[in-house]
Write a protein that holds these residues in place. Structure first.
Motif, PDB file in Angstrom:
ATOM      1  N   ALA A 107      18.150  -9.363  -4.663  1.00 31.49           N
ATOM      2  CA  ALA A 107      18.299  -7.954  -4.276  1.00 31.49           C
ATOM      3  C   ALA A 107      19.530  -7.300  -4.920  1.00 31.49           C
ATOM      4  O   ALA A 107      19.631  -6.078  -4.978  1.00 31.49           O
ATOM      5  CB  ALA A 107      18.405  -7.845  -2.748  1.00 31.49           C
TER       6      ALA A 107
ATOM      7  N   ARG B 114      19.766  -3.235  -5.929  1.00 35.24           N
ATOM      8  CA  ARG B 114      20.708  -2.432  -5.129  1.00 35.24           C
ATOM      9  C   ARG B 114      21.717  -1.748  -6.044  1.00 35.24           C
ATOM     10  O   ARG B 114      21.974  -0.552  -5.944  1.00 35.24           O
ATOM     11  CB  ARG B 114      21.469  -3.328  -4.146  1.00 35.24           C
TER      12      ARG B 114
ATOM     13  N   VAL C 244      15.704   0.956  -5.445  1.00 36.91           N
ATOM     14  CA  VAL C 244      14.866   1.093  -4.247  1.00 36.91           C
ATOM     15  C   VAL C 244      15.558   1.975  -3.213  1.00 36.91           C
ATOM     16  O   VAL C 244      16.790   2.086  -3.198  1.00 36.91           O
ATOM     17  CB  VAL C 244      14.569  -0.284  -3.610  1.00 36.91           C
TER      18      VAL C 244
ATOM     19  N   ARG D  19      14.543  -0.482   2.784  1.00 36.73           N
ATOM     20  CA  ARG D  19      14.600  -1.916   3.002  1.00 36.73           C
ATOM     21  C   ARG D  19      13.246  -2.565   2.710  1.00 36.73           C
ATOM     22  O   ARG D  19      13.165  -3.621   2.089  1.00 36.73           O
ATOM     23  CB  ARG D  19      15.018  -2.182   4.460  1.00 36.73           C
TER      24      ARG D  19
ATOM     25  N   LEU E  51      12.671  -2.935  -0.860  1.00 37.16           N
ATOM     26  CA  LEU E  51      13.499  -4.018  -1.393  1.00 37.16           C
ATOM     27  C   LEU E  51      12.864  -5.370  -1.064  1.00 37.16           C
ATOM     28  O   LEU E  51      12.773  -6.240  -1.932  1.00 37.16           O
ATOM     29  CB  LEU E  51      14.917  -3.932  -0.807  1.00 37.16           C
TER      30      LEU E  51
END
Lengths: 282, 230
Positions: free
Chosen positions: A136, A140, A145, A148, A151
């Protein structure tokens, strides 16, 4: 690191006087290159490591780079996403393009470049974080994205593509360092593809792995080649023969031969390639 | 690249293994050449003892085929040869198969020799057997020589000979058919001569195959089933 395409280099000039850098034999160029390099010279301080290398990488192909230690294959690979920028005294000349765009242009954002041209290293280097956070991290950082759930999906998709999902889905939040070497390397590949790169560079990705883990990575490379351009440096000639479409042979900083892999391993064009492939020079 | 070096590997054992593979194949070639020569001499001289010797030696040829092939397989497993080394192993393996088949043809000729000598007298068509026999023996010798010296030119020079043998075979058949029409009582004996000629003609084909493998080995080009002659 400085880059000066116009600079007249004494070493290059000396070679030119001796009759010029020997031309690469075979087919270094392709019709629609994803990445393209023309006239690359690389110096570490006074020492020249790469001599006038020109080479294309096609989209959705695996290009293997082989050659004895110190032949410049890793140096060349590292030029393709400007990893050499970080090395003191390293100077790169020549034209390197990604989709026709000069990657050494001062306006080029290096962070963005490295997102487009990802890299997998010799030793698996997961971040000291959880498996989930390793994958991730890139999305990030690059703001790929918004939610959540997106992601989560991206992490799962990347781990699936790297062939690791089934092995780690129940322990996504455990530290990545607890994985085996082969799993760690596949995690690094998942981390690399999570940010949707266009090109993946691999610097001896299997040299620290056992044969089974190696076979899994090789399988993965073949699958990844359906979507990405891949350039791989390897010390294992069998690996180059197994995974790549074209093979480039480097010798003492020069690109000696580029040809279809099938050709290189059965009937290479250049005698230096022949000598290396058959284990006569090392 | 038209020169071939099988030595100078970092691993000296690899050099030795490849050299051994080559010399054992040539040894088998020598044995097969002798088988062909003996079989043809047996036909000409009506010497059934010599023919029996050929039949006995056939097992030695077969054993060599199996053991050389095993050696080649082991070499692939141990060394993963590439480029010229790989071509060497493949070429030896293919040539050994051709040599074994030449051995089979010699055996067929020897069997005919026994039958012909039992029937007694020099049958019609013996001239053709001698003539074509000499041609294919030369082809075989030259193909093995080209292999020993890694000489692609010499190997290519043998290829036109096979076409000559094929033409001679065709004209011999025409002649033998005439004999059979003239004298139907001779049919079974002339047929034996015809089978002998067929076996001789096949030896020429195998010699040609060996030459093609020499070109593959030296130049990395597969010229089987092509019209390439240079």
């Amino acid at each position: 690191m400085k880059r000066d395409p116009q600079s007249e280099n004494p070493a290059t000039a000396a070679i030119a006087q001796q009759g010029g850098v020997p031309a690469t034999v075979g087919e270094p160029f392709v019709a629609e290159p994803k990445m393209s390099v023309r006239g690359a010279n690389v110096f570490y301080g006074e020492k020249q490591a790469i001599f006038d290398v020109s080479l294309d990488i096609a989209d959705r192909e695996v290009l293997a780079m082989i050659g004895p230690s110190g032949c410049g294959k890793s140096t060349f690979l590292r030029c393709l996403n400007r990893m050499n920028d970080t090395i003191e005294g390293c100077r790169v000349e020549g034209r390197f393009t990604l989709d026709g765009e000069d990657i050494y242009d001062p306006r080029m954002d290096v962070v963005e470049l490295r997102a487009r041209v990802g890299m997998v290293f010799q030793k698996p280097n997961p971040f000291p974080k959880s498996i989930y956070d390793n994958v991730a991290y890139g999305p990030r950082l690059h703001g790929l994205v918004n939610h959540r759930s997106e992601l989560d999906e991206l992490v799962e998709q990347s781990l699936r593509r790297a062939g690791l999902w089934d092995e780690v889905k129940d322990r996504l939040h455990q530290p990545a360092t607890g994985l085996s070497g082969g799993q760690q390397q596949r995690l690094c590949i998942a981390r690399c593809i999570a940010i949707s790169p266009e090109v993946i560079l691999m610097d001896e990705p299997c040299s620290a792995l056992d044969p089974i883990a190696t076979a899994k990575i090789e399988e993965l490379i073949s699958e990844l080649a359906e979507n990405y351009a891949i350039a791989i440096v390897t010390h294992s000639m069998q690996q180059a023969a197994r995974v790549s479409h074209r093979t480039a042979y480097f010798h003492l900083g020069r690109l000696v031969e580029v040809n279809a892999t099938d050709r290189v391993f059965t009937a290479p064009e250049h005698e230096l390639t022949e000598a290396y492939i058959t284990g006569r020079i090392g | 690249m038209d020169k071939l070096q099988l030595d100078q590997h970092i691993s000296k054992q690899f050099d030795a293994d490849l050299e051994d593979l080559k010399s054992r194949m040539l040894e088998m070639g020598g044995l097969v050449e002798r088988q062909v020569a003996d079989a043809l001499r047996a036909v000409e001289a009506g010497d059934s003892e010599l023919a029996l010797k050929v039949l006995e030696n056939e097992t030695a040829v077969d054993r060599l085929e199996v053991s050389i092939d095993e050696e080649a397989t082991l070499l692939i497993a141990r060394r993963q040869p590439a480029a010229s080394d790989l071509r060497m192993v493949m070429a030896v393996s293919r040539c050994v198969r051709d040599l074994e088949r030449v051995g089979d043809e010699a055996k067929k000729i020897a069997k005919m020799a026994i039958q012909l000598s039992e029937e007694g007298g020099a049958p019609k068509g013996c001239v053709e057997v001698r003539h074509m026999g000499q041609q294919v023996q030369q082809m075989l010798a030259r193909s093995l020589d080209a292999f020993a010296r890694f000489d692609a030119e010499a190997a290519l020079a043998v290829l036109p000979e096979d076409r000559k043998v094929d033409l001679d075979f065709k004209s011999a058949i025409r002649e033998l058919v005439t004999y059979m029409m003239e004298d139907p009582r001779s049919i079974s004996r002339v047929l034996n001569v015809l089978w002998t000629l067929k076996a001789v003609e096949r030896i020429g084909d195998h010699a040609k195959n060996i030459c093609e493998q020499v070109v593959y080995l030296v130049r990395g080009r597969d010229i089987r089933h092509t019209e390439i002659t240079s």
